[in-house]
Each structure stands twice: as structure tokens, then as C-alpha cells.
Design a protein around this motif. Structure first.
Motif, mmCIF file in Angstrom:
data_model
loop_
_atom_site.group_PDB
_atom_site.id
_atom_site.type_symbol
_atom_site.label_atom_id
_atom_site.label_comp_id
_atom_site.label_asym_id
_atom_site.label_seq_id
_atom_site.Cartn_x
_atom_site.Cartn_y
_atom_site.Cartn_z
ATOM 1 N N ILE A 144 35.759 33.858 -8.285
ATOM 2 C CA ILE A 144 34.763 32.870 -7.849
ATOM 3 C C ILE A 144 33.853 32.500 -9.013
ATOM 4 C CG2 ILE A 144 32.768 32.503 -6.352
ATOM 5 C CD1 ILE A 144 34.179 34.200 -4.243
ATOM 6 N N GLU A 145 33.448 33.507 -9.793
ATOM 7 C CA GLU A 145 32.628 33.232 -10.986
ATOM 8 C C GLU A 145 33.406 32.378 -11.983
ATOM 9 O OE1 GLU A 145 31.431 36.979 -12.538
ATOM 10 O OE2 GLU A 145 29.963 37.376 -10.947
ATOM 11 N N LYS A 146 34.681 32.675 -12.130
ATOM 12 C CA LYS A 146 35.531 31.876 -13.023
ATOM 13 C C LYS A 146 35.633 30.445 -12.527
ATOM 14 C CE LYS A 146 40.214 31.826 -14.999
ATOM 15 N NZ LYS A 146 41.532 32.523 -15.044
ATOM 16 N N ALA A 147 35.780 30.290 -11.218
ATOM 17 C CA ALA A 147 35.871 28.941 -10.641
ATOM 18 C C ALA A 147 34.586 28.166 -10.887
ATOM 19 C CB ALA A 147 36.162 29.044 -9.146
ATOM 20 N N ASN A 148 33.443 28.827 -10.706
ATOM 21 C CA ASN A 148 32.154 28.156 -10.954
ATOM 22 C C ASN A 148 31.988 27.784 -12.421
ATOM 23 O OD1 ASN A 148 30.335 28.000 -8.470
ATOM 24 N ND2 ASN A 148 31.026 30.116 -8.335
ATOM 25 N N LYS A 149 32.478 28.658 -13.297
ATOM 26 C CA LYS A 149 32.334 28.418 -14.725
ATOM 27 C C LYS A 149 33.238 27.286 -15.198
ATOM 28 C CE LYS A 149 32.492 30.871 -19.155
ATOM 29 N NZ LYS A 149 32.771 32.174 -19.821
ATOM 30 N N LEU A 150 34.450 27.251 -14.671
ATOM 31 C CA LEU A 150 35.430 26.257 -15.132
ATOM 32 C C LEU A 150 35.441 24.984 -14.294
ATOM 33 C CD1 LEU A 150 38.486 28.569 -15.930
ATOM 34 C CD2 LEU A 150 36.717 27.751 -17.480
ATOM 35 N N ALA A 151 34.687 24.999 -13.190
ATOM 36 C CA ALA A 151 34.711 23.846 -12.282
ATOM 37 C C ALA A 151 34.267 22.572 -12.978
ATOM 38 C CB ALA A 151 33.837 24.126 -11.064
#
Length: 414
Positions: free
Chosen positions: A239-246
Motif C-alpha cells: 500500500i505504501e508502494k502504491a501511494n509512492k508510485l501512484a
């Protein structure tokens, strides 16, 4: 009878003579110049070219006035609102149209299991009976001590067959027994060994019952295991990765000129899965999430237009102009409400400004003046830091009288 007299006789037929063509003779034309021409021709040519150059410089000369004006920095902060329901800028209410963009994608990665399990070594031994001819049943957990001093236990009950008597001698019976180390650890992964029965130590049976292993014990040691916390951690990390790469992901999906509002991205997990479950004894596992990404966006040109109008109407002093290439707008998100389709922003606006003037009036003021006069006049204007005059052709000494031949530029505003 009288004879007739004909005094005109018919002429004989002769071929007609064609007039012979006139012979054209070429005449040589010789220009005779007065002697004084050759005497004064270099001076005459210089004079002629000088007059021609003078009129050419008057008619076709071009002047470029490069001006470095005095610069002032303008810093303004203003609060505005993005409204996804609005279609136009409302300068009075400080509202501009916004957009909510939604898309779905997947993120996955590999993770390490943090759980540990201490496993016991196991294997097979062959138990020999030289003591009795009767069949016996031994309890599960019967202890066997290896020659290395490692304790093992039988996994199940042991059915010990009685020995045979052949030729007056006892022939040992044997049975295969599955055993497991008394403790976990890699130290119990011993090679082929001899074993004694612990319960018979100190009795006559101790040497009549014995065991041997013909293959190494195996499986003992510390092994990784997936804990519940590992799966939760994997989901959180993705989820953190998704927020970072979104933000970068959205840039590839959005039209050119549309920006994502910082802190205006919401990631919702739709599905999650792993190739292993809690308790599985593996070192690595994969985890995947499917997410919906919602983002509050705005058109850069719309924001720029609002700011330009705002500066012209509110922030600028009289006769103050903005050097537009220096304009920098930094939006900061204060709040986002996807349900209401509204977001509140704080704008930090920075620009370089200079004193505005009528270029045509300035051109008229220096028209038809000498270069030196024009430069002195321009440098007398307190709003100018530096002035440079470039004229073509280079020998021209005056600014053209026609203001259309005068160009004013601002080469550098740092």
C-alpha cells in the motif's frame, strides 16, 4: 493593202533579278570619356559609395535596444478551492475547476518470512533383540542414545519380535523403528551411528538390545515460517508502494498539461493474495494487491490563468509588470473531500516584476537621435539598470526616424 506597223515589240521573257542583300558592316562603339574622369575616378567612386551607403543606412538601418530593468520580487500567498463540479474559473470566489481521476492497477513484491521454527531431526534405526524369544511391545517415545550422545525417541509403539534359536544359538531378531530427536537443532543431523536403549542402562538387557542407523538423520535445524504479521506487513508495504508510485503511474495515464494534486491521492485495496499462507515453512513468499487509485487533478493552464488574473487585479502596483517566465506557483494541499468533490489549496506565488512603460513612447523619444544621445537618454531612466544599443549596418550613427525600425527586448531578467 497597207501594212500595220507595231512600234512596241513584246519583250522576251527573262528571269527576274532579285535585289542583292545589303552588306551590313559592324561598327565599333568606342566610349570616349573626358580625360579628367580617369584622373578623379577613385575619389568619385568613394564619394558615390559613401552617398549610397548613407542613404541605405537611413532607409534600412535597424536598431535593437536591449534593456536590463530593475527587478523586484513579488511573493504572495492565497487560498483557493478546486471544485470538480465547476466548469469555469470564478475569480471572485477564488475557485477553479478540478477533476477526479480513477484507475485500477496491481502491485506485487517478494517478502521474507520472519517466523522461525526449530525442527527436530528424524530418521530410521534398526533395533536388534538378542535377549528373548518372546514378542514384546514397547511404548511410543522409547529413548535411544546415539554413540555421539544424542537422544532420540521412537515416534510410535515398537513391536519387537522374539529372537530365534538356531543350532542351539540365539539368532537376533530385528525391526525398523522411526525415531525423532529429543530436541530441535541441526546438531542432531548425525550420520550412521549405533544406539543403546536408555531404559536398560545398568541391567543385563543393556547389551542384548541395541540399534543401528545406516543413513544420516535429517531435518533438524531452524527454519523460516510465515507469520500472520508477515502477511500484514507485506500488505502494508505494498500500500505504501502504491501511494509512492501512484503519482508517477497517473502521469502516464493523464493527458498532457494535467497535474495531480500533491496529497490528493487516495489508494483503496480491492483484492489481496499470497502464494503461501500463514504457517507455511518457506523463506520467501510473494504478495499482490489490486488497488483503485483516486486522484484530484487540475489543468495547469487553468491555474496559471487564475493566477495571472489575480496578480493583475490584486497584487500588482501601478505600472508594475511581471516577467512571466519567472512565475512560479507552488500549490499546497490543505484538505481533500472526494465525496464532495472539492479540495482546498494554499498557493505560494513568486514572480519577478519590473516597471512597465509604453514602448512606442520610448521609441519616439529616441528616434532620429544619435546613438550617444539615445544611450544617454535611456540611462537617465531610473528604472533601467543597464542598456545596450545594437545597430545595423555598423556604420550607422543615428537611430532610425521610423520607429518600426526600432526593436526593444529584455534579454535577461535574473
Amino acid at each position: 493593202m497597207e501594212k500595220k506597223v507595231i512600234d512596241i515589240l513584246p519583250s522576251k521573257k527573262y528571269p527576274e533579278k532579285k535585289p542583292s542583300p545589303k552588306k551590313i558592316t559592324k561598327r565599333k562603339f568606342t566610349l570616349k570619356l573626358p580625360p579628367f574622369f580617369f584622373k578623379f575616378s577613385p575619389i568619385f567612386l568613394i564619394l558615390l559609395f559613401g552617398i549610397f551607403g548613407y542613404f541605405l543606412s537611413i532607409k534600412f538601418s535597424q536598431v535593437e535596444i536591449k534593456i536590463w530593468p530593475k527587478i523586484e520580487e513579488l511573493k504572495v500567498e492565497e487560498k483557493i478551492r478546486l471544485d470538480a463540479k465547476s466548469e469555469s474559473i470564478n475569480q471572485k470566489e477564488k475557485t477553479i475547476p478540478g477533476k477526479i481521476f480513477e484507475t485500477e492497477t496491481e502491485f506485487s513484491d517478494e517478502f521474507s518470512a520472519t517466523g522461525k521454527v526449530l525442527k527436530k531431526a528424524h530418521g530410521k534405526i534398526v533395533l536388534f533383540n538378542e535377549y528373548t524369544t518372546k514378542d514384546e511391545v514397547w511404548a511410543a517415545g522409547t529413548r535411544f542414545m546415539s554413540s555421539q550422545g544424542k537422544l532420540f525417541k521412537s515416534k510410535d509403539k515398537i513391536f519387537v519380535p522374539g529372537a530365534k534359536i538356531e543350532g542351539g544359538k540365539i539368532k537376533p531378531s530385528q525391526v525398523e523403528v522411526e525415531v525423532e530427536a529429543a530436541e530441535g537443532g541441526a546438531d542432531y543431523n548425525i550420520g550412521p551411528s549405533e544406539f543403546s536403549v536408555v531404559a536398560f542402562k545398568g541391567t543385563e538387557r543393556y547389551f542384548k538390545y541395541y540399534a543401528k542407523s545406516f543413513e544420516p538423520m535429517k531435518g533438524g535445524g531452524e527454519f523460516p515460517k510465515i507469520e500472520k504479521a508477515d502477511l500484514e506487513m507485506a500488505e502494508k508495504a505494498l500500500i505504501e508502494k502504491a501511494n509512492k508510485l501512484a503519482s508517477d503511474f497517473l502521469k502516464s495515464k493523464l493527458p498532457e498539461g494535467v497535474s495531480v494534486l500533491k496529497d490528493g491521492i487516495f489508494v483503496e485495496v480491492l483484492e489481496k493474495s499470497s502464494n503461501f499462507k500463514e504457517g507455511d515453512e518457506v523463506e520467501k513468499f510473494s504478495f499482490k494487491i489490486k488497488v483503485k487509485i483516486k486522484a484530484f487533478c487540475f489543468e495547469e493552464k487553468t491555474l496559471n490563468k487564475f493566477v495571472e488574473e489575480y496578480l493583475k487585479e490584486i497584487a500588482l502596483k501601478p505600472n508594475q509588470a511581471i516577467y512571466w517566465p519567472s512565475l512560479k506557483i507552488t500549490p499546497k494541499t490543505e484538505s481533500v473531500n472526494f465525496d464532495a468533490k472539492k479540495a482546498n489549496l494554499s498557493l505560494e506565488i513568486f514572480a519577478k516584476t519590473f516597471f512597465d512603460f509604453d514602448q512606442n513612447l520610448l521609441k519616439k523619444a529616441i528616434a532620429d537621435k544619435t546613438i550617444q544621445e539615445a544611450k544617454l537618454f535611456l540611462m537617465s531612466q531610473e528604472q533601467f539598470l543597464r542598456v545596450k544599443i545594437e545597430i545595423a549596418p555598423f556604420w550607422a550613427k543615428k537611430v532610425p526616424a521610423n520607429i518600426n525600425q526600432i526593436k526593444i527586448t529584455f534579454p535577461l531578467v535574473d
